[in-house]
Design a protein around this motif. Sequence first.
Motif, PDB file in Angstrom:
ATOM      1  N   LEU A  72     -28.690 -10.241 -21.730  1.00  0.00           N
ATOM      2  CA  LEU A  72     -27.662  -9.214 -21.882  1.00  0.00           C
ATOM      3  C   LEU A  72     -26.675  -9.584 -22.979  1.00  0.00           C
ATOM      4  N   SER A  73     -26.260 -10.844 -23.001  1.00  0.00           N
ATOM      5  CA  SER A  73     -25.323 -11.300 -24.029  1.00  0.00           C
ATOM      6  C   SER A  73     -25.934 -11.217 -25.423  1.00  0.00           C
ATOM      7  N   VAL A  74     -27.189 -11.669 -25.558  1.00  0.00           N
ATOM      8  CA  VAL A  74     -27.830 -11.670 -26.874  1.00  0.00           C
ATOM      9  C   VAL A  74     -28.070 -10.236 -27.365  1.00  0.00           C
TER      10      VAL A  74
ATOM     11  N   GLU B  25     -22.412  -9.929 -36.990  1.00  0.00           N
ATOM     12  CA  GLU B  25     -23.025 -10.030 -38.314  1.00  0.00           C
ATOM     13  C   GLU B  25     -24.065 -11.137 -38.375  1.00  0.00           C
ATOM     14  N   GLU B  26     -23.883 -12.163 -37.555  1.00  0.00           N
ATOM     15  CA  GLU B  26     -24.811 -13.288 -37.543  1.00  0.00           C
ATOM     16  C   GLU B  26     -24.914 -13.808 -36.118  1.00  0.00           C
ATOM     17  N   VAL B  27     -26.142 -14.119 -35.693  1.00  0.00           N
ATOM     18  CA  VAL B  27     -26.365 -14.542 -34.309  1.00  0.00           C
ATOM     19  C   VAL B  27     -27.185 -15.825 -34.296  1.00  0.00           C
ATOM     20  N   SER B  28     -26.675 -16.806 -33.574  1.00  0.00           N
ATOM     21  CA  SER B  28     -27.429 -18.022 -33.269  1.00  0.00           C
ATOM     22  C   SER B  28     -27.445 -18.204 -31.759  1.00  0.00           C
ATOM     23  N   PHE B  29     -28.614 -18.572 -31.244  1.00  0.00           N
ATOM     24  CA  PHE B  29     -28.744 -18.754 -29.799  1.00  0.00           C
ATOM     25  C   PHE B  29     -30.050 -19.475 -29.535  1.00  0.00           C
ATOM     26  N   GLU B  30     -30.063 -20.310 -28.481  1.00  0.00           N
ATOM     27  CA  GLU B  30     -31.311 -20.975 -28.098  1.00  0.00           C
ATOM     28  C   GLU B  30     -31.315 -21.240 -26.602  1.00  0.00           C
ATOM     29  N   ASN B  31     -32.440 -20.901 -25.961  1.00  0.00           N
ATOM     30  CA  ASN B  31     -32.717 -21.340 -24.599  1.00  0.00           C
ATOM     31  C   ASN B  31     -34.213 -21.627 -24.502  1.00  0.00           C
ATOM     32  N   ALA B  32     -34.738 -21.716 -23.296  1.00  0.00           N
ATOM     33  CA  ALA B  32     -36.154 -22.084 -23.141  1.00  0.00           C
ATOM     34  C   ALA B  32     -37.102 -21.021 -23.670  1.00  0.00           C
ATOM     35  N   ALA B  33     -36.631 -19.786 -23.818  1.00  0.00           N
ATOM     36  CA  ALA B  33     -37.513 -18.677 -24.199  1.00  0.00           C
ATOM     37  C   ALA B  33     -37.227 -18.101 -25.571  1.00  0.00           C
ATOM     38  N   VAL B  34     -36.052 -18.367 -26.136  1.00  0.00           N
ATOM     39  CA  VAL B  34     -35.618 -17.694 -27.368  1.00  0.00           C
ATOM     40  C   VAL B  34     -34.952 -18.700 -28.294  1.00  0.00           C
TER      41      VAL B  34
ATOM     42  N   PRO C  92     -28.714  -9.389 -37.935  1.00  0.00           N
ATOM     43  CA  PRO C  92     -29.302  -8.123 -37.473  1.00  0.00           C
ATOM     44  C   PRO C  92     -28.964  -6.978 -38.425  1.00  0.00           C
ATOM     45  N   ALA C  93     -29.939  -6.118 -38.645  1.00  0.00           N
ATOM     46  CA  ALA C  93     -29.726  -4.945 -39.503  1.00  0.00           C
ATOM     47  C   ALA C  93     -29.811  -3.641 -38.725  1.00  0.00           C
ATOM     48  N   LEU C  94     -30.644  -3.606 -37.672  1.00  0.00           N
ATOM     49  CA  LEU C  94     -30.825  -2.378 -36.899  1.00  0.00           C
ATOM     50  C   LEU C  94     -29.715  -2.262 -35.863  1.00  0.00           C
ATOM     51  N   ARG C  95     -28.916  -1.209 -35.972  1.00  0.00           N
ATOM     52  CA  ARG C  95     -27.785  -1.014 -35.068  1.00  0.00           C
ATOM     53  C   ARG C  95     -27.923   0.315 -34.334  1.00  0.00           C
TER      54      ARG C  95
END
Length: 228
Positions: A138-140, A148-157, A164-167
């Motif tokens: 949900l957060s991601v 404008e910029e997203v960084s994230f890491e867990n066991a699946a992603v 991101p460009a598609l809004r």
Amino acid sequence: MSTTCGPRFGLVLCSQFPRGDDPNARFAEQIEQVRFARDNGFDSTWVTQHYLAAPFQYLHPLAVLSRVIPESGDMRIGTAITLMALGNPVDLAEELATIDIMSGGRLVVGAGLGYRDVEFDAFGVPRDERLRRFLDNLSVVRRLWTDEEVSFENAAVKLDRVRPALRPVQEPHPPIWLAGHTDARCAAPPAWGCRGSRPPPTSTRTIWPARCGSSVRRAPSTGAPTPR
């Protein structure tokens, strides 16, 4: 799309059909229901989601919504619910943004945790991690719609400074309604921009006929609705 206060009425399309039934004929009937709702003052149309729903054939909700868009007039369209813990958040964010674009900004995203072991197993989500996966996804999804910029890491992603460009059309994003059966499940931090949604205190047997037009019960082995 109604802008007045007071009660509003929505149509929930329960797109599950018994095995052996003609899904083309049943879905054509659902399109007629959408047209009826549109022409008789309904405010919204909603689709439901389950995977591996034997003994039922269960249509995928986002595909159903894409077909419903041209029939729905100015009604809101929504998911009731998106099983947010199961999917990849990048895929979810882009699919839902696409529906919002196609509908001209009429999407409401209903998000829920889910309850069926067969679904968690099929998507490789350990049951004791489902809440964490739900909250992460949900957060991601929200960040992919707004940042404008997203960084994230867990066991699946793993996302490393993706841009991101598609809004979605709606800003900052489509309304997000959280589904649950307890007040705790429906509570969300205000910063999330979410609304809680909980059915009235009654039994599943009472709720389902009102939504689907048939009496159902829950199968003890899988949690899937079965005819009664």
